[in-house]
Design a protein around this motif. Structure first.
Motif, PDB file in Angstrom:
ATOM      1  N   PHE A  37     -23.802  51.242  15.608  1.00  0.00           N
ATOM      2  CA  PHE A  37     -23.553  51.103  17.036  1.00  0.00           C
ATOM      3  C   PHE A  37     -22.209  51.718  17.413  1.00  0.00           C
ATOM      4  CE2 PHE A  37     -21.860  48.702  20.646  1.00  0.00           C
ATOM      5  CZ  PHE A  37     -22.858  48.930  21.573  1.00  0.00           C
ATOM      6  N   ALA A  38     -21.181  51.428  16.618  1.00  0.00           N
ATOM      7  CA  ALA A  38     -19.844  51.952  16.913  1.00  0.00           C
ATOM      8  C   ALA A  38     -19.823  53.477  16.827  1.00  0.00           C
ATOM      9  CB  ALA A  38     -18.828  51.349  15.949  1.00  0.00           C
ATOM     10  N   ILE A  39     -20.445  54.022  15.801  1.00  0.00           N
ATOM     11  CA  ILE A  39     -20.489  55.481  15.651  1.00  0.00           C
ATOM     12  C   ILE A  39     -21.283  56.110  16.791  1.00  0.00           C
ATOM     13  CG2 ILE A  39     -21.368  57.350  14.202  1.00  0.00           C
ATOM     14  CD1 ILE A  39     -20.661  55.542  11.776  1.00  0.00           C
ATOM     15  N   GLY A  40     -22.406  55.497  17.154  1.00  0.00           N
ATOM     16  CA  GLY A  40     -23.212  56.001  18.267  1.00  0.00           C
ATOM     17  C   GLY A  40     -22.447  55.999  19.576  1.00  0.00           C
ATOM     18  N   MET A  41     -21.691  54.940  19.830  1.00  0.00           N
ATOM     19  CA  MET A  41     -20.899  54.875  21.051  1.00  0.00           C
ATOM     20  C   MET A  41     -19.822  55.963  21.077  1.00  0.00           C
ATOM     21  SD  MET A  41     -21.759  52.659  23.294  1.00  0.00           S
ATOM     22  CE  MET A  41     -23.489  52.861  23.021  1.00  0.00           C
ATOM     23  N   LEU A  44     -21.538  59.243  21.920  1.00  0.00           N
ATOM     24  CA  LEU A  44     -21.883  59.303  23.336  1.00  0.00           C
ATOM     25  C   LEU A  44     -20.654  59.498  24.215  1.00  0.00           C
ATOM     26  CD1 LEU A  44     -24.647  56.577  23.622  1.00  0.00           C
ATOM     27  CD2 LEU A  44     -24.923  59.042  23.778  1.00  0.00           C
ATOM     28  N   MET A  45     -19.532  58.874  23.866  1.00  0.00           N
ATOM     29  CA  MET A  45     -18.313  59.059  24.647  1.00  0.00           C
ATOM     30  C   MET A  45     -17.829  60.503  24.573  1.00  0.00           C
ATOM     31  SD  MET A  45     -15.923  55.644  24.378  1.00  0.00           S
ATOM     32  CE  MET A  45     -15.349  56.077  22.779  1.00  0.00           C
ATOM     33  N   ILE A  46     -17.930  61.117  23.405  1.00  0.00           N
ATOM     34  CA  ILE A  46     -17.511  62.514  23.267  1.00  0.00           C
ATOM     35  C   ILE A  46     -18.414  63.420  24.086  1.00  0.00           C
ATOM     36  CG2 ILE A  46     -17.361  64.419  21.622  1.00  0.00           C
ATOM     37  CD1 ILE A  46     -16.407  62.297  19.560  1.00  0.00           C
ATOM     38  N   LYS A  47     -19.734  63.176  24.036  1.00  0.00           N
ATOM     39  CA  LYS A  47     -20.660  63.988  24.825  1.00  0.00           C
ATOM     40  C   LYS A  47     -20.393  63.821  26.327  1.00  0.00           C
ATOM     41  CE  LYS A  47     -24.522  64.292  21.660  1.00  0.00           C
ATOM     42  NZ  LYS A  47     -25.061  65.630  21.778  1.00  0.00           N
ATOM     43  N   TYR A  48     -20.136  62.595  26.758  1.00  0.00           N
ATOM     44  CA  TYR A  48     -19.859  62.353  28.166  1.00  0.00           C
ATOM     45  C   TYR A  48     -18.551  63.024  28.594  1.00  0.00           C
ATOM     46  CZ  TYR A  48     -19.255  59.881  32.564  1.00  0.00           C
ATOM     47  OH  TYR A  48     -19.077  59.585  33.882  1.00  0.00           O
ATOM     48  N   ALA A  49     -17.543  62.979  27.737  1.00  0.00           N
ATOM     49  CA  ALA A  49     -16.267  63.633  28.062  1.00  0.00           C
ATOM     50  C   ALA A  49     -16.458  65.142  28.206  1.00  0.00           C
ATOM     51  CB  ALA A  49     -15.237  63.327  26.981  1.00  0.00           C
ATOM     52  N   LYS A  50     -17.257  65.740  27.332  1.00  0.00           N
ATOM     53  CA  LYS A  50     -17.530  67.175  27.449  1.00  0.00           C
ATOM     54  C   LYS A  50     -18.292  67.478  28.731  1.00  0.00           C
ATOM     55  CE  LYS A  50     -17.557  68.305  22.548  1.00  0.00           C
ATOM     56  NZ  LYS A  50     -18.376  68.754  21.407  1.00  0.00           N
ATOM     57  N   PHE A  51     -19.252  66.617  29.082  1.00  0.00           N
ATOM     58  CA  PHE A  51     -20.026  66.800  30.306  1.00  0.00           C
ATOM     59  C   PHE A  51     -19.125  66.742  31.533  1.00  0.00           C
ATOM     60  CE2 PHE A  51     -22.319  64.697  33.794  1.00  0.00           C
ATOM     61  CZ  PHE A  51     -23.273  65.666  34.053  1.00  0.00           C
TER      62      PHE A  51
END
Length: 78
Positions: A37-41, A44-51
């Motif tokens: 869960f921690a790794i997945g979050m 997702l945070m990195i992908k959202y920051a790039k977006f």
């Protein structure tokens, strides 16, 4: 030297590793799920920051395309 209850508990947790005798692995399962869960979050945070970082660039490209379409003569497509 006499230790308080908290100091004794703290030392027993930090110094002495916990061992499970006859455990069924549920604790290991929860630990693995928490790690996934921690790794997945984080992913997702990195992908959202790039977006979010790319949004101004995409908006500028859209504006340039719209202005180019408005300035060009209409095309005749039969």
């Amino acid at each position: 030297m006499q230790l308080s209850r908290f100091q004794g508990l703290f030392c027993s947790v930090i110094i002495k590793p916990r061992t499970y005798i006859g455990g069924d692995g549920v604790d290991d399962l929860f630990l693995a799920l928490a790690a996934f869960f921690a790794i997945g979050m984080m992913v997702l945070m990195i992908k959202y920051a790039k977006f979010i970082h790319n949004q101004p660039k995409l908006e500028e490209e859209r504006r340039q395309e719209d202005s180019a379409k408005k300035g060009s003569p209409p095309e005749d497509n039969p």
